[in-house]
Design an enzyme around this catalytic site. Sequence first.
Site, PDB file in Angstrom:
ATOM      1  N   ASP A  24     -24.628   2.661 -38.096  1.00  0.00           N
ATOM      2  CA  ASP A  24     -24.726   2.801 -39.552  1.00  0.00           C
ATOM      3  C   ASP A  24     -24.638   1.401 -40.175  1.00  0.00           C
ATOM      4  O   ASP A  24     -23.545   0.854 -40.314  1.00  0.00           O
ATOM      5  CB  ASP A  24     -23.592   3.690 -40.074  1.00  0.00           C
ATOM      6  N   HIS A 139     -11.184   1.530 -53.088  1.00  0.00           N
ATOM      7  CA  HIS A 139     -12.243   2.442 -53.562  1.00  0.00           C
ATOM      8  C   HIS A 139     -11.834   3.910 -53.455  1.00  0.00           C
ATOM      9  O   HIS A 139     -12.505   4.788 -53.988  1.00  0.00           O
ATOM     10  CB  HIS A 139     -13.525   2.235 -52.750  1.00  0.00           C
ATOM     11  N   HIS A 178     -15.762  -6.262 -54.843  1.00  0.00           N
ATOM     12  CA  HIS A 178     -16.195  -4.958 -55.334  1.00  0.00           C
ATOM     13  C   HIS A 178     -15.207  -4.421 -56.365  1.00  0.00           C
ATOM     14  O   HIS A 178     -14.014  -4.721 -56.299  1.00  0.00           O
ATOM     15  CB  HIS A 178     -16.300  -3.954 -54.176  1.00  0.00           C
ATOM     16  N   ASP A 269     -14.103 -10.759 -49.604  1.00  0.00           N
ATOM     17  CA  ASP A 269     -15.560 -10.734 -49.717  1.00  0.00           C
ATOM     18  C   ASP A 269     -16.006 -11.490 -50.970  1.00  0.00           C
ATOM     19  O   ASP A 269     -17.189 -11.669 -51.217  1.00  0.00           O
ATOM     20  CB  ASP A 269     -16.099  -9.291 -49.709  1.00  0.00           C
TER      21      ASP A 269
HETATM   22  N1  Q9C Z   1     -26.161   0.093 -49.938  1.00  0.00           N
HETATM   23  C1  Q9C Z   1     -14.601  -2.992 -49.481  1.00  0.00           C
HETATM   24  O1  Q9C Z   1     -14.891  -4.178 -49.576  1.00  0.00           O
HETATM   25  N2  Q9C Z   1     -21.524  -1.089 -49.418  1.00  0.00           N
HETATM   26  N3  Q9C Z   1     -15.514  -2.037 -49.518  1.00  0.00           N
HETATM   27  C2  Q9C Z   1     -22.503  -0.150 -49.814  1.00  0.00           C
HETATM   28  C3  Q9C Z   1     -24.837   0.281 -50.412  1.00  0.00           C
HETATM   29  C4  Q9C Z   1     -20.212  -0.600 -49.364  1.00  0.00           C
HETATM   30  C5  Q9C Z   1     -16.886  -2.368 -49.683  1.00  0.00           C
HETATM   31  C6  Q9C Z   1     -23.880  -0.729 -49.828  1.00  0.00           C
HETATM   32  C7  Q9C Z   1     -19.220  -1.704 -49.553  1.00  0.00           C
HETATM   33  C8  Q9C Z   1     -17.803  -1.200 -49.501  1.00  0.00           C
HETATM   34  C9  Q9C Z   1     -13.191  -2.599 -49.292  1.00  0.00           C
HETATM   35 ZN    ZN Z   2     -14.931  -5.436 -51.184  1.00  0.00          ZN
END
Ligand code: Q9C
Ligand code: ZN
Length: 670
Positions: A24, A139, A178, A269
């Site tokens: 994934d 999240h 995020h 990040d």
């Molecule tokens: N195409 C944290 O940094 N990405 N979570 C989705 C959609 C998910 C990040 C991309 C990123 C989650 C804790």
């Molecule tokens: Zn993040």
Amino acid sequence: KVMASGTALIYDEEMTSHKLLWDDPECAIEVPERLSVSYDQLKHYSLVERCVEVPVREATEEEITLVHSPEYLEFIKSTQTMNIEELRNASKKYNAVFFNTKSYRCAKLAAGGVLQLVDSVMSGEVRNGMALVRPPGHHSQRNESNGFCLFNNVAIAAEYAKKKYNLQRVLIVDWDIHHGQGIQYIFEEDPSVLYFSWHRYQHQEFWPNLRESEYDAIGKGKGTGFNINVPWNKVGMGNADYIAVFLHVLLPIAFEFNPELVLVSSGYDSAIGDPEGCMCATPECFSHLTHFLMQLANGKCCIVLEGGYHLRSLSESICMTVKTLLGDPLPQLHGDMTPCLSAVESIHNVRAAHKPYWKCLACSDAAVVQNASTKREVNGTVLTSAKTNKEVEIETNRFLDSHMKSIHVPVPPANTAAAVSESNTRLLPNGVLVCNDTVELGETEAILSDFHVQLVKGANILSSLGHLLNLLNKVLQKQVHNGIVESPDISTSSVVVLKHSINFGLNRLLDIVLGDADRNYLHEEGKILSIRISEKEMPDLPASIISLNFNEDLQRDNSFLYALLRLILPLAYSYQPELTIITLGPNSKLSVGSIAMMIRLLQSLANGRIITVIQDTEYKYMESIAEALMNLNRPGIVPYAPISKEMILAVEERRHKLQEEWKLLQCSVG
Ligand code: Q9C
Ligand code: ZN
């Protein structure tokens, strides 16, 4: 009351057993190595052994249901016994989430590990700490996993701390790239938890693409004003942009809020090299963000890992964070400190949205919301446009090639040296290096004659200058970080410090003069930035001297913090000094706490090199100045509202004149 000391570190290898079992691409970055590589790097820099290692535990069902519904808890629990097909199907129920049979156990350890950290800090066992945990949390929502997060570790910790320690005010700072929408949803009606998040947004085009991540989501009901979103509408944000948001948005509000505990949703990040964030802030930047937050809540700061997917950038940033928690001097931020236009627009919008709720913002100029993509005039000044994707890539590669290899962590020397009269040594905290040695009389005279300064060469002053020069040499040669000097004649002493430092080869000195000090100001071609804060106006000051005058008693409130955050720190961060000299004269009208706070905040500059010169009549400040130099947290100064009109006017007038030259002062557009 004993001041808490020490830094807790929470880590358990078992949390690496949560992993993705199928293909994934969306989830592939959240790997177990994020934890193990970071811990190894902490060991490599000998930081683990300097911390207090605190074991993890499982969060109890009661603790998890402080935030999550019992039904959701039961569902996550049920993943323990699923086969791979069932696990895949369970994962598909949510956005960007994966489970294996170990996930439930790891999620309980992650949440429980954070609670262990909260207990260590709240009990005073340690001053602060960091929890290296996964799965991450911010999240995750009451009934939902989301974005690699199962239980909302930080939200659970906030509810737990409120309940167990009867806290009225908890600050959550989410510097992950995020939006922690889970935390926002949980606390949006709760005025006892102030939530701050910055996040890559790009006008809602970036995941999780929520309207409610915008700057105008400020909380609901009783919680209105207690949710702060700073959307980044461009990639490539760097150190200057992050520092600007702290100085102009988070810190003033946080000081006014006056939290009893700070929790950090600490995703890396937002650091350079990260494939999700695409930002440019270097690992050193996290030292500075951490240091700022350590000035709140009496130093009670719990840092909790969230995201961060570039292993090298992640682990270096974690090391910078932990070093700072331990009290090591901060690395300097190199490079241009000009925030980009898009960042200043975001700052402007957030400040405008929160203006009705915070006194510290009430004096900001009228809000104008505008969008612009290229260079534009901002208050008469051209700010740079944000970086293009190509520029971000180039800067990232340059960074990963060169800079990352050379991050080195020096063993800190002794912290603070003092040259004070014998009767005042009793005011110094334990651990201060008392310097009785002196530079020889002849040598002192030779050094002084070199300066061509008019000096009153009384024997008394000469001998005090000998002690001063001896201490200054220790700082310049990095044998100690900082020093405190008592002087019968601060005017002469501080001129000697400046001259001698320039002769030594320093190029940028930050010279802060408080109270009455009738001093000659030197013309050294941009090698000195002088800021003078005094009741008395001084006639015929050279234009390059930044002078702040006010006539009221600053002991009564803490208006001075306003000047610190709004003027002095932005100037200092723009200037990037190599040494800071603070001269304290009589009649400064500043409270002991204000001066201590200034010293603590300024320690983030110049690698922590500070010389404080105190007029011998001002010994009442000595103890708290020495404590601040030693990086000790003494119960803080009172929150700074109400802010005096006079101080606001004095500061804003200076800001207006200076912001063209000093870009970090800018926080509005249009
Ligand atoms: N195409 C944290 O940094 N990405 N979570 C989705 C959609 C998910 C990040 C991309 C990123 C989650 C804790
Ligand atoms: Zn993040």
